[in-house]
Structure formats: structure tokens, C-alpha cells
Design an enzyme around this catalytic site. Structure first.
Site, PDB file in Angstrom:
ATOM      1  N   HIS A   1      -0.713  -9.101   0.027  1.00  0.00           N
ATOM      2  CA  HIS A   1      -1.644  -8.291   0.802  1.00  0.00           C
ATOM      3  C   HIS A   1      -1.106  -8.112   2.213  1.00  0.00           C
ATOM      4  CE1 HIS A   1      -5.526  -8.671  -1.720  1.00  0.00           C
ATOM      5  NE2 HIS A   1      -4.495  -8.989  -2.482  1.00  0.00           N
TER       6      HIS A   1
ATOM      7  N   ASP B   1      -2.398  -2.026   2.866  1.00  0.00           N
ATOM      8  CA  ASP B   1      -3.657  -1.892   2.139  1.00  0.00           C
ATOM      9  C   ASP B   1      -4.510  -0.759   2.709  1.00  0.00           C
ATOM     10  OD1 ASP B   1      -2.801  -3.972   0.616  1.00  0.00           O
ATOM     11  OD2 ASP B   1      -4.336  -5.401   1.238  1.00  0.00           O
TER      12      ASP B   1
END
Length: 237
Positions: A152, A157
Site C-alpha cells: 500500500h 492508492d
């Protein structure tokens, strides 16, 4: 309309027990178009990440040790989001962390600085009930490539979520079409502003003929009336 698609990475799951933001990434949309005006900072959270969080984002204490503290980037970040509509996946999580950081600096909460918040997780659950609605699942569902997403990262993202959001809302005014939608975030009710007017386009003669042929084929397949024919020819009550 100016919109900001935003994501954060954190040291853990709960700002109330001292977890902090260690990365913020955000991309700007103007009239549903990416502008290239992005915001991204790694942040020294002044504490270690929990083991589970570290496995998610991979940002070590050593890597973050020379990065600016939140107080040092707060004004730049506030100027970037000021007056915009925020788009966040699972908004209460990120808003909760941002509000905790602002409270440490005696700054106003998020809802007093922006025009509204859209939670794409809420949208996705309403559009796809009973299905997985994580960012990875939505990327798969809407054909957004996330092959390069190994860990992540807030900016990556945000970029993925921007593509997913545009795909989710293409041709759509709002979830209720005619009504504005509000979402509770950290105790505040934030307005979600409709994206645009809905445009209705009548089917052409060729499209109507193709539709009739398809319905006729369905009737033949069920040796009677398909549900579309049954409903459309039912007498009015």
C-alpha cells in the site's frame, strides 16, 4: 468542480491510542479530469509502526526518521484541500486520523475546511451489495490495472481510487440521482454534491428494433413470455 482523491498510511489502526499518519497522497480532479496537481509527503510519525501496519505499507521507522513531521506540512496540506470535495475509500478511517493530527495543532477538523466528503466504500457497497469492495476488488471489477501495487502507498492508492471512482460514477449524477447524498464522518454530516446533470438520450429506431428482436428471442427460449414481456404488457392497476 474541484475534487481531491485522498489516502493515508498510518502506524496502526487507532488514532485514539496514539497511532499517527506517516504518509499522505492526494490527486486533484477538476470537472472529473485529472489535473496532474498532486500532493504527496512521507511524514515522521514520531513513533514505530505496529507490526501489522508495517507489513501493509513497508515504511520503516528508519526510512521515516528524516522526514518532516505533520506540523511541518500541515499548512501546505490544508491549502491543497481547502474548499475541495474529498473522495476517500473508507473515509471515517482517514478523516479520523486527519482530525487527530489537526487537533494536536489546535486546527479545525476536516469538515470545516472542505466542501464535502464522498466515501467510495459506501458507494461501492450500495452498488455491489454482498461483494468484496476493497480497492483491489474494485480495480478488478472496473478494469483498473493494479499489477504494480505490491504494498500500500498513499499516492499510488489515490491514483488507483481516482480511476475507480471515475469508472464507478461514469454517466451517473449521484447515488439517488435527484437527491443530494449526505454521509456521516466523525460525527459531522457532510454534503456530497451531485456531479453533473443526468442526460437522457432516446434510443434510435435501429436500437429499438434490436431490443424487440432480443425480447422475442427470450420469449421463444422460455416458450412463453419472459419477465420483461410479462411486466411491460401487464394491465395497469
Amino acid at each position: 468542480m474541484r475534487q481531491i482523491v485522498l489516502d493515508t498510511e498510518t502506524t496502526g489502526l487507532n488514532p485514539r491510542t496514539g497511532d499517527r499518519i506517516l504518509e499522505i497522497g492526494a490527486v486533484e480532479l477538476n470537472n472529473r479530469m485529472l489535473t496532474g496537481n498532486n500532493f504527496h509527503h512521507y511524514i515522521n510519525p514520531e513513533r514505530d509502526s505496529e507490526e501489522g501496519a508495517l507489513a501493509v505499507h513497508g515504511l520503516t521507522t528508519e526510512f521515516l526518521s528524516d522526514k518532516p513531521k505533520f506540523a511541518e506540512i500541515a499548512d501546505e496540506f490544508r491549502a491543497f484541500i481547502a474548499g475541495a470535495e474529498l473522495i476517500i475509500h473508507n473515509a471515517p478511517f482517514d478523516i479520523g486520523f486527519l482530525n487527530a493530527e489537526f487537533k494536536r495543532l489546535n486546527l479545525p477538523p476536516v469538515h470545516e475546511q472542505v466542501h464535502g466528503v464522498i466515501d467510495t466504500l459506501v458507494q461501492a457497497k450500495e452498488m455491489h451489495p454482498g461483494k468484496r469492495n476493497s480497492l483491489d476488488a474494485l480495480c478488478d471489477r472496473y478494469g483498473v490495472s493494479n499489477a504494480h501495487r505490491k504494498l500500500h502507498g498513499a499516492l499510488l492508492d489515490s491514483e488507483l481510487l481516482a480511476d475507480v471512482y471515475l469508472a464507478m460514477t461514469r454517466g451517473q449524477n449521484s447515488l439517488s440521482m435527484d437527491e443530494e447524498v449526505v454521509a456521516p464522518v466523525d460525527g459531522a454530516i457532510l454534503e456530497i454534491v451531485p456531479l453533473a446533470e443526468v442526460i437522457f438520450q432516446a434510443a434510435s429506431d435501429d436500437e429499438l428494433a434490436a431490443h424487440e428482436a432480443t425480447i422475442a428471442g427470450l420469449d421463444k427460449a422460455v416458450k412463453g413470455q419472459c419477465i420483461w414481456t410479462a411486466v411491460s404488457t401487464a394491465p395497469a392497476a
